[in-house]
Each structure stands twice: as structure tokens, then as C-alpha cells.
Scaffold this motif. Structure first.
Motif, mmCIF file in Angstrom:
data_model
loop_
_atom_site.group_PDB
_atom_site.id
_atom_site.type_symbol
_atom_site.label_atom_id
_atom_site.label_comp_id
_atom_site.label_asym_id
_atom_site.label_seq_id
_atom_site.Cartn_x
_atom_site.Cartn_y
_atom_site.Cartn_z
ATOM 1 N N ASP A 1 8.951 36.904 -33.313
ATOM 2 C CA ASP A 1 8.874 37.190 -34.740
ATOM 3 C C ASP A 1 9.886 36.356 -35.515
ATOM 4 O OD1 ASP A 1 6.961 39.105 -34.201
ATOM 5 O OD2 ASP A 1 8.396 40.768 -34.173
ATOM 6 N N ASP A 2 9.569 36.176 -36.813
ATOM 7 C CA ASP A 2 10.526 35.639 -37.786
ATOM 8 C C ASP A 2 11.047 34.248 -37.412
ATOM 9 O OD1 ASP A 2 10.244 38.020 -39.213
ATOM 10 O OD2 ASP A 2 11.831 38.987 -38.060
ATOM 11 N N SER B 1 10.073 36.282 -50.537
ATOM 12 C CA SER B 1 10.460 36.830 -49.229
ATOM 13 C C SER B 1 9.384 36.455 -48.217
ATOM 14 C CB SER B 1 10.623 38.348 -49.292
ATOM 15 O OG SER B 1 9.379 38.977 -49.588
ATOM 16 N N GLY C 1 13.822 34.638 -43.947
ATOM 17 C CA GLY C 1 13.265 35.831 -44.566
ATOM 18 C C GLY C 1 13.360 35.850 -46.082
ATOM 19 N N THR D 1 7.887 37.062 -43.973
ATOM 20 C CA THR D 1 7.880 37.594 -42.608
ATOM 21 C C THR D 1 6.799 36.864 -41.820
ATOM 22 O OG1 THR D 1 6.307 39.357 -43.170
ATOM 23 C CG2 THR D 1 8.666 39.879 -43.309
ATOM 24 N N ASP D 2 6.988 36.740 -40.507
ATOM 25 C CA ASP D 2 5.969 36.082 -39.690
ATOM 26 C C ASP D 2 6.036 36.567 -38.250
ATOM 27 O OD1 ASP D 2 7.747 34.266 -38.040
ATOM 28 O OD2 ASP D 2 8.170 33.387 -39.982
ATOM 29 N N THR D 3 4.904 36.476 -37.566
ATOM 30 C CA THR D 3 4.809 36.672 -36.117
ATOM 31 C C THR D 3 4.160 35.432 -35.529
ATOM 32 O OG1 THR D 3 2.650 37.767 -36.292
ATOM 33 C CG2 THR D 3 4.603 39.158 -36.343
#
Length: 329
Positions: free
Chosen positions: A91-92, A105, A96, A107-109
Motif C-alpha cells: 500500500d501507499d 490527498s 499521501g 491513497t493507493d494499493t
């Protein structure tokens, strides 16, 4: 046909043509700890608003993950072939905050996979040369958000969101020199250096949405959120576009590696290895930029940006620490 299937087919053809009594083949399983990083830099102030990074900005992302690596290899005289595949998730990768642009902002996977096909020729007891093909892919599911006051109507605060998938694929061919020597009866060491030419393709498919929210000014005037929505065309206050954005570029990489090989039995070995890869890609070319959805006036809004340009360069680096068991049949 996918890259890894092509590699397996090439080994199958080689094995069929070789004499069974002279052919040696093996399988390996290993654990890899990978530290991966990417740097996006845009120094071109004349690029379009579609660019992945804003002009005069540098964005850096990192992630660490562990993965199982599987391999198969065959040796025939001085010739050897091998295929290795590994995949992992984290993740991330990217920052962020203030990414992809200031005020957003993020977020990522991520699901990252790598496959390599290698051919090597043994020059003597110490030196060998190798060439091969490599494919690395990272699939990122991301969500970007920001809140911004309307520039033309102080009754509205816009909540913007980008949500979708970014696929980054690197494909290349490399040439390597490998040196190995014996430390003791059962312990060997090796070192290698390689140069790789690669293409790098990025494809983003996401939904860009704007949602209208009543500002404090509007509420202080005695109105409600429902009043605001009823005032806006379409009676929803939500406007969305499907975006497709693709970039193609190319570059090169340098690879160095060191390792130890311990011989358990004549057919079993354990290898501890370290490898570092550094990739550098030019700004490249925007090949696709299309949009389709509803404009703020609730009218159909679709088309393409045919003159979109990118000033963003890409640098990748990866450090691999690997422990591998191999059995030869």
C-alpha cells in the motif's frame, strides 16, 4: 500471449531439441525482500494540464514488500536458459498529501509483478555472458481527493475525486557479464553487471467527479444543501467524467549484483543474493487522452485532447535481497 508464456514456450522448444542424456534442468523457489522507489520530475512549464506531475515539481514514492519467486532452468553444455517470476503487493507507494497535485490527498494499493527470461553462455570456469528479456508491471488502484471553493460562486464548495487504476509496464532486453569464483569446497561467490534498454508505458483509467456542497455563506443566508442541489442543473450536484490517459516512453537501466552460493549436495544449492536496478526514462509521448461525462451544465461532455504533452520524466530503482533454494534433476 503473455510474456511469461512466451518464455516458457522457448524453453520447451529448446528442451525438445536437446538430447535428454545431456540436458540438466532444475527448479528453484526463493523469498525476495524488495525495496522499490519511483521519482516523477516535471521541469517543462509548457506541458498540458493532463500531465501526471505539475511543472516544476518532483514527486517521490517508495514501498517495501516480500514475495515468493519461482524459477525453472535448463543447462545444455555451455548453454543455459532460465525463467523467473515473482509478484507482491503493498500500500501507499506515492505520497499521501499534495499528490498528484498541490492540495490533493492520495491513497493507493499496488500489485507488482516481474518476469525475466535469461540465456547465458559459459566462457570459462569464471566468466559467463548473459542476455535476456524482462517485464515488470505495477497495477495501482488509487483515490485522489480535494476540497476547493468555487471560483465563481461563493455558495458552492467543490469536493473533487479521482478514482481508478494506473498500469505501469516496463519491457526490455539486457546484456550482462557474470564472474564467479570458489571460496571453499562448498562455497562460491559471484558478481554481475548488466545494461538494459526498456520501454515504459503508463495507462490511467479513472473517474473524475465533482460534488457540490453548500458553503457556510450559503447556509448563513438561510438556505440548505437541498436548496443548492435544486438550484444546480440536473438536480444532483454531481458531475463525472471517465478519463483515459496513456503515455509511452523509453530509457535504460544499470544493474549490479553480488551473491553467495552454498552447495548442500551435488544437486541442491542455497543462494543468498543482492541486486540493485536503476532505471531512467525520458518524458515520452502522450498517446491517448480522452474524456466522457457530464459538464457542470449537465450537458454531455466528451472528446479528446490531441495536443496533450508531458514533461514528466520517470526514474525507478529497486533493491532485491533474495534467499533461494534450487534442486537439479
Amino acid at each position: 500471449m503473455k510474456f511469461k508464456n512466451i518464455c516458457l514456450a522457448m524453453i520447451a522448444v529448446f528442451s525438445i531439441g536437446a538430447f535428454a542424456e545431456e540436458l540438466k534442468w532444475g527448479v528453484s523457489v526463493g523469498y525476495e525482500n524488495i525495496d522499490y522507489g519511483v521519482t516523477l520530475e516535471n521541469t517543462d512549464a509548457g506541458t498540458s494540464s493532463s500531465d501526471i506531475a505539475l511543472p516544476n515539481t518532483v514527486s517521490k514514492g517508495t514501498m517495501s514488500y516480500g514475495t515468493l519467486a519461482l524459477g525453472i532452468d535448463m543447462k545444455y553444455g555451455k548453454h543455459s536458459f532460465s525463467v523467473k517470476s515473482a509478484s507482491g503487493d503493498s500500500d501507499d507507494l506515492m505520497p499521501g498529501s499534495d499528490y498528484p497535485f498541490t492540495g490533493w490527498s492520495h491513497t493507493d494499493t499496488n500489485d507488482r509483478s516481474e518476469t525475466s527470461f535469461n540465456y547465458s553462455y559459459k566462457l570459462n570456469n569464471n566468466w559467463s555472458v548473459a542476455l535476456g528479456l524482462y517485464e515488470g508491471e505495477n497495477e495501482m488502484e488509487f483515490t485522489n481527493n480535494r476540497t476547493i471553493d468555487s471560483a465563481v460562486n461563493d455558495a458552492i464548495i467543490w469536493s473533487d475525486q479521482e478514482k481508478g487504476v494506473q498500469d505501469s509496464t516496463s519491457e526490455g532486453a539486457y546484456l550482462a557479464a557474470v564472474y564467479q569464483n570458489q571460496i571453499s569446497n562448498k562455497l562460491f561467490w559471484y558478481g554481475k553487471m548488466a545494461y538494459q534498454e526498456s520501454t515504459f508505458d503508463i495507462s490511467q483509467m479513472y473517474v473524475y467527479g465533482e460534488t457540490a456542497t453548500a458553503s457556510q455563506v450559503w447556509l448563513d443566508a438561510g438556505y440548505t444543501q437541498a436548496d443548492l442541489i435544486g438550484y444546480l442543473p440536473g438536480d444532483t450536484g454531481v458531475y463525472e467524467w471517465d478519463i483515459v490517459y496513456e503515455v509511452e516512453t523509453e530509457g535504460s537501466a544499470a544493474v549490479i549484483g553480488l551473491g553467495l552460493v552454498y552447495v548442500l549436495t551435488p544437486t541442491d544449492t542455497i543462494t543468498l543474493g543482492y541486486e540493485r536496478k536503476n532505471y531512467s526514462y525520458s518524458a515520452g509521448e502522450v498517446t491517448t487522452y480522452t474524456y466522457a461525462g457530464k459538464s457542470e451544465g449537465n450537458l454531455d461532455n466528451f472528446g479528446s485532447v490531441d495536443d496533450a504533452t508531458t514533461g514528466t520524466t520517470f526514474d525507478e530503482e529497486a533493491d532485491y535481497l533474495t534467499l533461494t533454494y534450487r534442486h537439479q534433476f
